[in-house]
Structure formats: structure tokens, C-alpha cells
Design a protein around this motif. Sequence first.
Motif, PDB file in Angstrom:
ATOM      1  N   TYR A 183       0.829  -1.216   0.000  1.00 21.82           N
ATOM      2  CA  TYR A 183       0.000   0.000   0.000  1.00 21.82           C
ATOM      3  C   TYR A 183       0.858   1.259   0.000  1.00 21.82           C
ATOM      4  N   PHE A 184       1.886   1.280   0.834  1.00 19.48           N
ATOM      5  CA  PHE A 184       2.693   2.489   0.972  1.00 19.48           C
ATOM      6  C   PHE A 184       3.632   2.670  -0.221  1.00 19.48           C
ATOM      7  N   GLU A 185       4.108   1.588  -0.803  1.00 19.46           N
ATOM      8  CA  GLU A 185       4.925   1.704  -2.005  1.00 19.46           C
ATOM      9  C   GLU A 185       4.104   2.168  -3.202  1.00 19.46           C
ATOM     10  N   LEU A 186       2.797   1.935  -3.169  1.00 24.03           N
ATOM     11  CA  LEU A 186       1.913   2.400  -4.234  1.00 24.03           C
ATOM     12  C   LEU A 186       1.558   3.881  -4.090  1.00 24.03           C
ATOM     13  N   GLY A 187       2.011   4.500  -3.003  1.00 24.45           N
ATOM     14  CA  GLY A 187       1.727   5.913  -2.787  1.00 24.45           C
ATOM     15  C   GLY A 187       0.639   6.166  -1.763  1.00 24.45           C
ATOM     16  N   GLY A 188       0.194   5.130  -1.057  1.00 20.93           N
ATOM     17  CA  GLY A 188      -0.824   5.309  -0.038  1.00 20.93           C
ATOM     18  C   GLY A 188      -0.268   6.011   1.191  1.00 20.93           C
ATOM     19  N   HIS A 189      -1.144   6.615   1.980  1.00 20.15           N
ATOM     20  CA  HIS A 189      -0.726   7.317   3.179  1.00 20.15           C
ATOM     21  C   HIS A 189      -1.834   7.224   4.209  1.00 20.15           C
ATOM     22  N   SER A 190      -1.576   7.737   5.411  1.00 20.43           N
ATOM     23  CA  SER A 190      -2.509   7.535   6.522  1.00 20.43           C
ATOM     24  C   SER A 190      -3.845   8.223   6.296  1.00 20.43           C
ATOM     25  N   LEU A 191      -3.848   9.394   5.647  1.00 21.48           N
ATOM     26  CA  LEU A 191      -5.118  10.073   5.395  1.00 21.48           C
ATOM     27  C   LEU A 191      -6.020   9.221   4.515  1.00 21.48           C
ATOM     28  N   LEU A 192      -5.443   8.669   3.452  1.00 24.86           N
ATOM     29  CA  LEU A 192      -6.221   7.850   2.540  1.00 24.86           C
ATOM     30  C   LEU A 192      -6.615   6.526   3.190  1.00 24.86           C
ATOM     31  N   ALA A 193      -5.789   6.042   4.116  1.00 22.49           N
ATOM     32  CA  ALA A 193      -6.082   4.761   4.753  1.00 22.49           C
ATOM     33  C   ALA A 193      -7.407   4.779   5.489  1.00 22.49           C
ATOM     34  N   THR A 194      -7.803   5.931   6.016  1.00 22.10           N
ATOM     35  CA  THR A 194      -9.107   6.000   6.706  1.00 22.10           C
ATOM     36  C   THR A 194     -10.245   5.682   5.750  1.00 22.10           C
ATOM     37  N   GLN A 195     -10.125   6.166   4.526  1.00 22.71           N
ATOM     38  CA  GLN A 195     -11.177   5.887   3.546  1.00 22.71           C
ATOM     39  C   GLN A 195     -11.141   4.422   3.102  1.00 22.71           C
ATOM     40  N   ALA A 238      -8.208   0.111  13.468  1.00 22.24           N
ATOM     41  CA  ALA A 238      -7.730   1.316  12.792  1.00 22.24           C
ATOM     42  C   ALA A 238      -6.331   1.138  12.226  1.00 22.24           C
ATOM     43  N   GLY A 239      -5.518   0.259  12.826  1.00 27.68           N
ATOM     44  CA  GLY A 239      -4.156   0.057  12.343  1.00 27.68           C
ATOM     45  C   GLY A 239      -4.020  -1.094  11.373  1.00 27.68           C
ATOM     46  N   ALA A 240      -5.128  -1.567  10.789  1.00 27.60           N
ATOM     47  CA  ALA A 240      -5.081  -2.751   9.930  1.00 27.60           C
ATOM     48  C   ALA A 240      -4.166  -2.562   8.730  1.00 27.60           C
ATOM     49  N   ILE A 241      -4.133  -1.349   8.190  1.00 29.13           N
ATOM     50  CA  ILE A 241      -3.342  -1.116   6.978  1.00 29.13           C
ATOM     51  C   ILE A 241      -1.856  -1.209   7.269  1.00 29.13           C
ATOM     52  N   PHE A 242      -1.460  -0.948   8.531  1.00 32.99           N
ATOM     53  CA  PHE A 242      -0.063  -1.097   8.917  1.00 32.99           C
ATOM     54  C   PHE A 242       0.274  -2.561   9.183  1.00 32.99           C
ATOM     55  N   GLU A 243      -0.674  -3.271   9.761  1.00 31.32           N
ATOM     56  CA  GLU A 243      -0.473  -4.687  10.059  1.00 31.32           C
ATOM     57  C   GLU A 243      -0.501  -5.525   8.786  1.00 31.32           C
ATOM     58  N   ALA A 244      -1.348  -5.159   7.839  1.00 29.64           N
ATOM     59  CA  ALA A 244      -1.532  -5.931   6.607  1.00 29.64           C
ATOM     60  C   ALA A 244      -1.525  -4.981   5.415  1.00 29.64           C
ATOM     61  N   PRO A 245      -0.326  -4.581   4.925  1.00 32.33           N
ATOM     62  CA  PRO A 245      -0.254  -3.536   3.899  1.00 32.33           C
ATOM     63  C   PRO A 245      -0.389  -4.021   2.461  1.00 32.33           C
ATOM     64  N   THR A 246      -0.778  -5.279   2.230  1.00 31.29           N
ATOM     65  CA  THR A 246      -1.014  -5.760   0.870  1.00 31.29           C
ATOM     66  C   THR A 246      -2.439  -6.295   0.782  1.00 31.29           C
ATOM     67  N   PRO A 247      -3.041  -6.341  -0.425  1.00 25.05           N
ATOM     68  CA  PRO A 247      -4.402  -6.886  -0.533  1.00 25.05           C
ATOM     69  C   PRO A 247      -4.504  -8.317  -0.013  1.00 25.05           C
ATOM     70  N   ALA A 248      -3.491  -9.133  -0.284  1.00 30.29           N
ATOM     71  CA  ALA A 248      -3.543 -10.530   0.154  1.00 30.29           C
ATOM     72  C   ALA A 248      -3.539 -10.622   1.675  1.00 30.29           C
ATOM     73  N   ARG A 249      -2.664  -9.851   2.319  1.00 31.08           N
ATOM     74  CA  ARG A 249      -2.597  -9.909   3.785  1.00 31.08           C
ATOM     75  C   ARG A 249      -3.834  -9.283   4.421  1.00 31.08           C
ATOM     76  N   LEU A 250      -4.358  -8.246   3.792  1.00 31.98           N
ATOM     77  CA  LEU A 250      -5.567  -7.631   4.313  1.00 31.98           C
ATOM     78  C   LEU A 250      -6.760  -8.577   4.163  1.00 31.98           C
TER      79      LEU A 250
END
Length: 987
Positions: free
Chosen positions: A897-909, A924-936
Motif C-alpha cells: 500500500y505504501f509503495e503504491l503511494g498510499g498514506h494515513s489520510l487515505l487509509a481511513t477511507q 484502525a491500524g489494519a493497513i499497517f499490520e496488513a499492507p497488501t491486498p492478500a494480507r488484508l
Amino acid sequence: MTGYTGLEIAVVGMAGRFPGSSTVDEFWDHVLAGEAGVRRFTDDELDAAGVSAQRRAEPGFVPMGGALDGIEFFDAKLFGYSPRDAAVLDPQQRVFLECAWHALEHAGHLGDGEGIGVYASASVNTYLLRHLWDNPAVPGGLQPLDLLLANDKDTLASRVAYHLDLTGPAITVQTACSSSLVAIHVACQALLGRDCDTALAGGVSIRPPVHEGYRYTEGGILAADGRCLPFDADAHGVVAGNGVAAVVLRRLEDALADGDTIHAVVKGTAVNNDGAGKVGFTAPSVHGQARAIRAAHELSEVDSSTIGYVEAHGTATPLGDPIEVAALTQAFTTPPESCALGSVKALIGHLDAAAGVAGFVKAVLAVRAGVVPPSPYFTGPGTGLERSPFFVNREALPWPSPRRAGVSGFGMGGTNAHAVLEEPPSPEPMAPGRSRHLLVLSAASEESLRESRERLAGHLAGAGAPLADVSHTLRTGRRALRHRLAVVAGDRAEAGAALAGAWTGAGDRADVVFLFPGQGSQHAGMAARLADEEPVFRAALDECAAHLPFDLDEVLADAGLLQRTRFTQPALFAVEYALARLWERWGVRPAAMLGHSVGEYVAACLAGVFSPEDALKLVTARGELMDALPAGAMLSVPMGADELELPDDVCLAASNAPAMSTVAGTVEAIDRFAAGLSVPSRRLHTSHAFHSSMVDPVLGAFAERVGEVELRAPRVPFASNVSGTWITAAEATDPGYWVRHAREAVRFSEGLRTLLAGGPVNLLEAGPGNVLTTLARQHDLAAGGHAAFGSLRHPREDKHDLDTVLTALGRLWISGVPVDLAAPTADERRRRVPLPQYPFERVRHWVDLPGTTAPQAEPGRAAAAAAVPAQGGDLAVITAIWQELLGIDRIGPDDDYFELGGHSLLATQVLARITGGLGVALPAGAIFEAPTPARLTALVERLRAEQREPAQDDEFARLLAEIRDMSPEELRAELDRERDAQEISQS
């Protein structure tokens, strides 16, 4: 030239894009040729800008201007932007960000942002007003804060500081047309006040659509015919332009000390305001302008009669030009016999907030080149010019020393700025430096690396700075990116040729394992040329020599003496110890070590088991004792240790590889054993049967010597020759271990497998030749992602020792090792020199004007998003949401997610959409714990699969309702709290 006062500022770098010019050098060529960047727009360009046929037919419409082409293209991936975020980012901020990169790169100071400040200006953001506001083509899901952060001028300087990791002040300066020259003034003051040590200052003015043209109105400031003619008798207005420029500034004393290329010296700057003493808010003031110019002269401590050129504000208006000439005449208290005037607006138009830095760059280039730039349009002097000491030259004029220039910038509202520049000091001669040089390049993509290589090769093909300075600049002045390249060469021609076959890669092996060879790897003259040119290596060698009972240099040069074990073992220790110290000085520190026989003493010494003095005492005693033993023989056999069937009079001496062993014994026993083998074997060039029963007679005496030294627990892990596993503190501090070490077989192969079991590593042989790397490669290194490098040439190789060691340094850097690339020439004074710019890999990220171009891909995305909840499973839902919100058409299951240009503001959406679409309340921290579609997806499935009691179901429903009811700001705050909690727990 007068002496310096200690208050001067050096201009050490610059970059810019102007109408008709994509680089500063190209811009200067156009200035000298009088080629204007202001041009007439084509019908296609006017169509794309939304200019209707009716508007074009209106009286006074002028389809001309200074357009900056390509503003819709941006290297979003390099700077970490998703396509969606890049499309809504103010093009001024995009272009200035790239310009800042190139300016710091030009200065040779992009590598380290510590203490670098940013002072920047921008014009009004017409992209937000005309392209984004109420435009259905704007990507969906954007919040007001997203647009504000992407388009507010306030974020301009901070954005550069963030993306380039600059830690000095980041200040946006806005004073209308004088903004960027005021930014330069503020930057100079910050340097003198020690707010920062290096300052990036500049401005940008891009007002889309840039191919729109304008309407002339009688009495306005815009020219009726699209021509800007400053100080000319026919001057009747200015033309709008677009452009960007930035300069890099340092205190002169620091620039001289650090070997910076100095393009000009800022003697002084001044800023003031007209106040109310003028006819109106937007009117210029003779008195105000004159005070600013005179103040700059006084602060510069220069005689105004020595100024030979003024880069004027020069708007070419009937009101502005006469006032500026009058102010200059009044300010020059000691008038020159003649002083040339010019204004860059004649060529590129009025750049508004970037006008001051554009004129500043032109003046810097003029004093550097020794040329008074021409104004070919000039027909005759305008009002007031003929009664002043100033003139406008139609042709370029030679400009002898001393060369001084003034630069003016005046803003609507009355903020006036003036700077005084002087030609740069003559460069101090540099010593030749080492005979071989490491050149490195890196880029964010393979394509950019390829183009960087081609640009550098082309640069090296011509005349220019010594290769030592090119190497120094590339190693210390550039940003290290993922895709990397390294070559070693002695001169520019050799370097250019070597680039075609350079080592390249994008590795992620950060750990290094030192390998120290044993007896048999030595040869006369080993590392001699390294000792001649590397002071760190020489100093460590001398440190060892001070504790030896013989002349180390004599032994290293004598092949006969090196055959004597009493000399061989301490000489090998000294060379390997000195190499390790050199590597450590270059930032290469071992995660683990492995020595072969006497090589383990080097590993133990570096790990802190022995002091260097005690290690040399033991190695010397070991060599002397073994040298006194009866002659013996050793045989290399291409079989594994467990395959050998040995007679009683032959001992296993070393297990070197899965199919390579060494045996030892008396000469007669080894001859008999070799004769009975069914495989070819090779006698080793040794005088004794080491690691065999033949050393038993000296073990008691050696035990006494070991008992005399202090042994300490190792601080760095190393593998034991005795066990083939990690050394323990109990073993390392037991004198009996070192006695067994001299007698028992060397378990090198087993030790190497121990080292390789922990994950991919770089094996670095710190000794003469490549014996151990050759053995290591028989362990199928590639399958485990490992690599092996040597530090010194093989005795049969006809090459400089620096070639091998620098090549290894380059390959370690390519592999991802955090080496100190500045260290190899830290003892030299070298110059940072301008080199080819980084080739940005620009892609179109743009929201077109409403009605000019049909929205691309948006309907497909909307349809996919609408269909997501009903089909495709959790992974398809999550992937489609990412594609929509990041603006990327294709996202793989393992994309980060972060290598694709994602950031914390967008993560809320993202989390809110997944929660709504899948009915699973994610933390709320799911995107940090699982930053790829497969892990999410796996996280969602795990949460869904958990068995819940009815009370838990109620709690789940409550949480789901709660997160659905959260505003984006509340969800974002919860996300930030969760992220902070995770960071605290991890630390």
C-alpha cells in the motif's frame, strides 16, 4: 577582486525550467542567442486550453505567452505519490519538487539533507480554481483536506523538505512579483544566522492552462502584441510567462572548505517596502526602490561604480521602466561610466513569483561566464535612460574582471529586493588523488538507471573535471535509490567505456560476513599497492608491524620468507586485520565472521577475544612452533569429509566444501594415500602437515603461550573451526580451545553452512586472493540468495589492488549494504562538480479542463466499484477499492500500500470502504499490520472466521455501527492513535 568579509554567500548549485528551455545551460544558450521563449500558440493548443473561437475573435486577444511545456507529467513513483494524489497535486509543487532535486544534485549536496533549509515561493494556484473545482473528472473519494494539502502554497517548502529529507527551516515566502528574490534574501540571512548550513531558494509560477493567451486592455500592464521590450522606446507592457528555478546557497567559507563548485558570490542583499509614499497600492516608488538598492550596496561593501550589469525588474511598462531607471540612478551614489541593463522578461515573459530567481540565475550565469548578456530586441532608449549612466546592449559583450552585477525584484504592494553578485573565486587546485576511482549511480527504476548511465558516459566522453572529482560527487552528492550501478576506473575515458559493462542490481542483502583465509593464500607483494594508496590500511599494517619480531614490509615483499611458517602466519594476520579495519572505516561491519585456520585469529581479535597485540603474540608463537616441526605434506582431495576413508597415518586437516577436503601427514604417507585414490588430487604448497598428529609435539608449549594472554567473550559472532557451529563464550575464553584449534580439522564447510542458514548474506573475503570465495561458491550460494566477493587480487591477476577492493565496495553497495561511500576519499580534498541531471520518469497525471477531454477510465472504475460487493470474493473487493482510491488500474495481491503511494489520510477511507463493503470491522491500524491486498484479505477472513458468543456478536454490531458513524476526521484520529501505539510497542 576585493577580499571577502566573511559575510558572503556562495551560489553552489542551480536548476530551472523556462519557456523554451528545459535546463539552466540551455537557458543560457538562449540568452546569449537572444532566442525568446515567448511564442504564439497553435490552434490545437488553444483548443486544449478551452479557448473558444468566439474568444479568439474578440478585439485585443493575444494568443501568445511564455508556456512551460510538459507540466502535466510528473515522476510520481519516485516521490511516493499514487496516481490519484499526483493528479490533484498543484503542478507548481510537482515541478518545484523536481527542480529542487536537480538543484541540490547540481550542487553535489543531494546525498545528505542534514541542515539544509528551503525558502520557496509560488504564484496563485489556477489549477485548483480552473481544473479541479467542481470538475466531475476529479478522482473520487477526495476530502477537502486532501485538496487543501495538495494545493495550498503553505505546503510548498515543507513538501520539498519532506520528500528530500531536508532538516533545516522550510519557509514559504510570498511578496508578489518579488517573492523568489526575497526568498533568496531570507535564505542568505538564515545562512548568516546559522539557521542552516545549506539553503535551497527559489520560486515557481505555473498558471494552467499555460497555452491560453490573454486579452489586451488599454492602459493595462500586458503588451498589445505579445512582445516585452524593457527600457525600449517602444515598451508597452509585459507578457505572462511560466517557469521554475532554484539556487543552492552556502556560506562562502564553507563552500571553499568543502570543495564546492562556486558559480557566483552573493556580496549582499536587502529588502524593504515602499510604505504609503506613493500614489497607490500597486504603484512603484522611486524612493523605495532606491533605498533597497542602496542598502544592498552598503551591506555588500562595494563601490557602485564597479557594478557592470544590472538584471532589472524590467516590466517594460510606460510607468514602471522610468521609475526603475530613476531609482537606479539615485541609488548608484558613485555612478559607473556605463552600466548595462537587461531583463529576462524580454525572453521568457513575467514569471510572477518566480521572476526574481529567474533574473538571479541569469545574473549568476553572466558573472560566471564573463559575458554581459544581450537584449537583441532593443531599438532605442526609453524615457529617462538617455539621461542615466545605464544602457541596453543589443549584442553580447566581453566582461573583464572584476565582475559585479545587481539583481532587482519589485513586488506589487511595494516589497522591494535587490542583490549584489560577484564573479566566483578561482578554483583551488586539487591533488591528483588515488589512481583508481569508484563511480556509482542509482535510480528508482531500471529505465532511469539506463538513461543515467548513458548521460554519464556521454559527459565523460568530453573534457571536464578530473575523474576523482566526478567519483567524489557521485558518491557523496547523490541520493541512493533502489536500482544501482558501480564501476572502477582510472580516468574519464576508461570510466566511460566501463559503464557499458558495469555491475548493476537492486539487492536487499544488507548483512556482511567476513571470511579470513589461512596459510596458503599468501603471495609476495600481497596488498602492496593498497598499502601505498590507502592510509587506513597502511596505519593498521603499521600497528601490527610494531608488535612483530621482524620487518613486516620486508617479509611481505619476499616470496622466500613467506614460505616460512614463522613469517607466513603473522604476515597473513597483519594483512587480513588491516583489510578488516579498512572495511570497517568504509562502513562495512560484519554481522558474523568465519576464519580458516589462522584466519580465525583475525575473527577472534575483531570480536574482542584477543587484543591485537595478544593476537599477534599468539600467531607469532604458533608460527614459530610449527616452523620448527619436521616437514610434512598436505593434499587437496575432491571429496567430502564424510566420503574419505583415511588410514591411521593420514589425518583430515580441513573440510572445505561439500566435495572438497584436505588431508595431512608425513610426505610418505600422503604419497601413498594419493596413489591409492580413484580421483585426481593436488599437493598443496605447504612445508608442514598442519591440523594433523604431526603438530602434537608443540601443543603443550603453545598451551603455555595461550595461558599468558587475556581471553574475553566475543562481541561479534563467529563460527568455530573446531565445531563448525557458533563459537561460545566458554570456548573462546578457554585456552584449551585454541590448542584444539591448532590440532583438529578445520570445519570450514560446516561453519559456512552455519553462517548461510540465517538468510541471504554477502560473503566478503578479507585476505589475499579468492580461496575462500571459491570454496564458498561450491555451496550453491545462488539458491540461498547469497553472494561472495574478494578484497584483494589473485596473484596471477594483473590489476591494481584498488580495483578489487573498490569493486567489492561497489558490489556491496549494489547488494544493499549501508556502506559509507564518502569514506574512501575522506582523507583527500576533492571538489563537488556539476554532472548530468537525474532523468525523471515522468508520466501524465492531470485532470483536464471540464469539457475539453472526456474523463479517462473513470466510468470503468465506477462500474467496478459498484459491482465489487456482489462478486469476486474478499480479495477482489479489497483490490477494487484500492484501485479506485489510489487511482491505479492494476494492483497485485502482494503490492504494498505504501509503495503504491498510499498514506494515513487515505487509509481511513480504505478501511471505511472495506468495513462497509464486507461487513467486517477492521482495527484502525489494519493497513499497517496488513499492507497488501492478500494480507488484508487474510486478516478479514480471520476476523470473520472467529467464533463469537451472542454477547460478542452484539459487541461486533456495536463496533461496526460505531465505525460506520465515524467522520473521516474521527476515523483518521483513531488510525493515528493505533499507529502510535504500534510504533511504541515495536520500539
